[in-house]
Design an enzyme around this catalytic site. Structure first.
Site, PDB file in Angstrom:
ATOM      1  N   HIS A   1       0.816  -1.222   0.000  1.00  0.00           N
ATOM      2  CA  HIS A   1       0.000   0.000   0.000  1.00  0.00           C
ATOM      3  C   HIS A   1       0.854   1.279   0.000  1.00  0.00           C
ATOM      4  CE1 HIS A   1      -2.903   3.050   1.115  1.00  0.00           C
ATOM      5  NE2 HIS A   1      -2.314   3.191   2.289  1.00  0.00           N
TER       6      HIS A   1
ATOM      7  N   ASP B   1     -22.229  12.455 -26.869  1.00  0.00           N
ATOM      8  CA  ASP B   1     -20.846  12.945 -26.758  1.00  0.00           C
ATOM      9  C   ASP B   1     -20.126  12.306 -25.582  1.00  0.00           C
ATOM     10  OD1 ASP B   1     -22.418  14.369 -25.076  1.00  0.00           O
ATOM     11  OD2 ASP B   1     -21.367  16.267 -25.326  1.00  0.00           O
TER      12      ASP B   1
ATOM     13  N   ASP C   1      -3.109   8.421  -0.990  1.00  0.00           N
ATOM     14  CA  ASP C   1      -3.479   7.347  -0.067  1.00  0.00           C
ATOM     15  C   ASP C   1      -4.933   6.948  -0.319  1.00  0.00           C
ATOM     16  OD1 ASP C   1      -3.477   5.676   2.256  1.00  0.00           O
ATOM     17  OD2 ASP C   1      -4.322   7.332   3.431  1.00  0.00           O
TER      18      ASP C   1
ATOM     19  N   GLU D   1       0.987   5.466  12.711  1.00  0.00           N
ATOM     20  CA  GLU D   1      -0.338   5.044  13.124  1.00  0.00           C
ATOM     21  C   GLU D   1      -0.452   3.527  13.280  1.00  0.00           C
ATOM     22  OE1 GLU D   1      -2.711   6.567  14.271  1.00  0.00           O
ATOM     23  OE2 GLU D   1      -4.396   5.174  14.108  1.00  0.00           O
ATOM     24  N   ASP D   2       0.137   2.784  12.373  1.00  0.00           N
ATOM     25  CA  ASP D   2      -0.128   1.342  12.327  1.00  0.00           C
ATOM     26  C   ASP D   2       1.009   0.441  12.790  1.00  0.00           C
ATOM     27  OD1 ASP D   2      -2.594   1.928  11.364  1.00  0.00           O
ATOM     28  OD2 ASP D   2      -2.132   1.507   9.267  1.00  0.00           O
TER      29      ASP D   2
ATOM     30  N   HIS E   1       3.962   6.786   5.417  1.00  0.00           N
ATOM     31  CA  HIS E   1       2.771   7.499   5.901  1.00  0.00           C
ATOM     32  C   HIS E   1       1.923   6.721   6.913  1.00  0.00           C
ATOM     33  CE1 HIS E   1       0.320   5.359   2.822  1.00  0.00           C
ATOM     34  NE2 HIS E   1      -0.687   5.621   3.640  1.00  0.00           N
TER      35      HIS E   1
HETATM   36 MN    MN Z   1      -2.592   4.612   3.986  1.00  0.00          MN
END
Ligand code: MN
Length: 719
Positions: free
Chosen positions: A48, A260, A139, A76-77, A72
């Site tokens: 990712h 169109d 992201d 957080e993870d 990024h």
């Molecule tokens: Mn992400």
């Protein structure tokens, strides 16, 4: 999966000075940090951030942005910390990664955020550096591309809706048209799969019918322009299903009329060639009316420049055409991102960007160091607003300078009225503190609390101010009730009755009042006379007084019920007036018989009478023709009362208002209006309008008041 060396090569292809070693370190760091984590698709999580970085290389963004993309999700993870990243990659990268993390946290916190537009603004305002926002958008784009792997349907829908309402408009706002289109179409596939499928099927059918129409038309257009002497790079494409769908919705055309669906971009070398190409196209094909727009001579507000037109092109196919230069095209498609490329090609900044963006780039080029750089790159688009959260994650949008009190009133009026303190980001702060973007605000309340007049000095929202004022008014009403009660007690006693609140309940309708408090306040404020109340409660008192029952509506017309502003249209007992002229008594000085007076002619309003020493007269010093020499006419039919205004300072203690009204009443003055202009712990300042016969009568009352201990100062109010 993009491999390490491929990513580095891609960045190097447009930024020869990119820090190769740092890119490599970021790649390895992120891969290790995410370890065995898996995506919903079953792929390693690390794919990712890598894809996000890949998306951003398409926009040719600088190495710092690419490194940020790789890192990024680590704070957080994973177990990685900001300090660790700062130590390994330096403060700039650490701040960028932290910025993206912050946006992610807000995003999760704001499930309740109802106002998509505000939320979008918040994201921009919180992105202190535009690159933070670019990483966030990339992201989101990758998450949308892999949305179908998420099993929970509700979650998929929520993400798609959020993308449609927040991220796609945001991409458009900063000029990233291509990204906006893709985000929208991916969200469309989740939100309305049937509609999208039907459009896809229709496109397939058209393709089958006409073969490779796009490239055939492409070839013909190229040849046509070449014959006309214009060298052009032409790119044709089918529109994405969502933009076709939206056009159908917007124009309300049936599916079958849909024609169109192809758009062609003609890129030429100069502005001059843009117009030459337009001339060739328009003289070769039939123009579809209403489609021609020249955004080159007049750019769109977001800086977009191009010529748009629609024609019945080769084989009578209806097509859309955009004509522009390469620079215009890059800005149109990549928006903000394009400018980072310019930044790298030193000095090549075009004068047609968004104003704020141009300023941003200016600062980038001239900033002394990283500190100043960060200080100035804060986006100032929403400078006038501040966005805060409730503990539940509700987003509250207020003007800049808002305080916890504004916040409390924005949450609920009750919360505002009862607020005693506030916690901002978990810490107690004074109620007058200024809130900052992204603050989480918790309001502490107490049932015993009431709004404080001092709040009015620092709140900035209309709602808070209105509520605080309303409360102050209701307090004033309480003062009027006190005064009214004292007046009524005395009036009742004079007739030999004991005053009770209960006695009023039977006559509320007569005075059109809702409660006995309301009626008492009306008496206190001088709108209803105490005598009328007594007579309404005990009709016998009236009978015994003059044997004649006066209907209520006639009672209401008695002068005592006037607004007390001193105006009286009927007073004609003044010498020196032109007959038939309307007369007003000035509200500034309240002239009384016995005062020396002058008249001022006012167009359309007649004559206004002022006392000779009234300060307002200075205004008319330049227009002597308006002055009228007048005087009171003795012995004529003057109305039996005039309104005089006095200014008093009264001791703030129980009963002092009662005493005041008693003294005035005993001296035959009738209070027609009363206003508390200021109230402190010790004193009240009051303005009182009193109905008196003349200036001597008022002087007697003032003398009596001066003799009263509870009254500190009394004087006639002037001008
Ligand atoms: Mn992400």
């Amino acid at each position: 999966m993009i491999r390490q060396f491929e990513l580095v090569e891609q960045v190097k292809s447009y930024d020869i000075n990119a820090d190769e070693e740092a890119l490599n370190r970021a790649y390895v760091f992120s891969m290790k940090a995410h370890g065995n984590q898996k995506r919903a698709s079953g792929d390693p999580y690390f794919l990712h951030p890598l894809e996000v970085a890949g998306i951003l290389t398409d926009y040719k963004l600088d190495a710092a942005t690419i490194i940020t993309a790789l890192l990024h999700d680590t704070i957080e993870d994973t177990l990685a910390t900001e300090e660790e990243i700062a130590a390994l990659f330096g403060p700039e990268i650490a701040r960028l990664v932290e910025g993206v993390t912050k946006l992610t946290l807000i995003e999760m916190q704001s499930d309740h955020a109802k106002q998509a537009e505000n939320f979008g603004k918040l994201l921009v305002a919180m992105s202190e550096d535009i690159r933070v926002l670019l990483v966030k958008l990339a992201d989101r784009l990758h998450n949308m591309r892999t949305l179908h792997f998420i099993k929970n349907e509700d979650k998929r829908r929520r993400i798609a809706k959020e993308t449609m309402e927040i991220f796609a408009p945001l991409a458009e706002r900063i000029g990233m048209q291509e990204m906006k289109n893709e985000l929208e179409d991916l969200a469309f596939a989740e939100i309305n799969p049937e509609a999208r499928q039907s459009i896809v099927a229709r496109l397939d059918y058209l393709r089958e019918e006409g073969g490779d129409l796009v490239s055939r038309i492409n070839d013909e257009l190229t040849a046509t322009l070449k014959a006309g002497g214009v060298k052009a790079d032409i790119h044709g494409r089918e529109k994405l299903p969502y933009s076709i769908w939206r056009k159908m919705q917007f124009k309300n055309v049936a599916f079958e009329q849909l024609s169109d669906v192809m758009a062609f971009r003609i890129i030429v070398g100069s502005v001059e060639d843009c117009y030459r190409a337009l001339g060739i196209i328009h003289s070769t094909y039939r123009v579809v009316p209403g489609r021609f727009k020249d955004y080159i001579s007049t750019a769109k507000p977001n800086g977009y420049r191009s010529i748009h037109t629609g024609v019945l092109g080769p084989d009578q196919h209806r097509i859309e055409i955009q004509i522009k230069t390469l620079d215009m095209h890059e800005i149109a498609d990549n928006g903000v991102a394009a400018h980072w490329t310019y930044k790298q090609k030193a000095g090549k900044t075009e004068g047609r960007q968004y104003r704020w963006l141009r300023e941003l780039l200016d600062i980038l080029e001239h900033a002394a160091g990283p500190e100043e750089f960060l200080e100035h790159t804060k986006l100032e688009m929403f400078q006038d607003q501040v966005f805060c959260f409730s503990p539940r994650g509700d987003l509250i949008n207020m003007p800049q300078g808002a305080t916890p009190v504004d916040f409390a009133y924005a949450v609920h009026s009750e919360v505002g009225d009862r607020c005693v303190g506030a916690k901002v980001n978990g810490r107690m702060v004074p109620l007058r503190s200024e809130l900052q973007n992204g603050d989480q605000v918790e309001i502490l309340t107490s049932k015993a609390q009431t709004p404080s007049p001092t709040w009015e000095r620092f709140v900035v929202t209309g709602k808070a101010r209105a509520r605080i004022r309303r409360f102050i008014h209701s307090q004033e009403k309480e003062q009027y009730v006190q005064l009214g009660r004292a007046i009524l007690q005395r009036a009742f006693r004079e007739e030999g009755y004991e005053f009770t609140e209960k006695a009023l309940t039977g006559v509320l309708k007569v005075f059109k009042q809702g409660s006995s408090d309301d009626l008492t306040a009306q008496v206190g404020a001088g709108h209803v006379s105490a005598r009328d109340v007594v007579e309404a409660v005990f009709p016998a008192t009236k009978k015994s007084r003059d044997d004649k029952v006066v209907p209520i509506d006639q009672i209401k017309k008695k002068p005592a019920k006037g607004k007390g502003n001193g105006k009286d249209e009927n007073a004609i007992a003044i010498k020196g007036l032109i007959p038939g002229m309307a007369v007003h008594y000035a509200g500034c000085c309240h002239p009384l018989p016995g005062d020396r007076i002058v008249g001022i002619i006012t167009t359309g309003k007649g004559v206004t009478i002022h006392t000779i020493d009234c300060e307002t007269l200075e205004t008319y010093a330049d227009t002597p023709e308006r002055w009228l020499d007048v005087s009171w006419q003795k012995g004529s039919e003057l109305p039996d009362y005039h309104v005089g205004r006095i200014h008093l300072t009264v001791v703030n203690e129980p009963g002092s208002l009662g005493t005041l009204s008693m003294v005035i009443g005993r001296n035959e003055g009738n209070i027609s209006n009363l206003k508390i202009t200021n109230r402190t712990r010790e004193f009240f300042d009051l303005l009182i309008d009193v109905e008196v016969r003349d200036v001597k009568h008022l002087a007697d009352i003032i003398a009596a008041l001066r003799a009263t201990p509870a009254i500190n100062t009394v004087e006639r109010a002037r001008g």
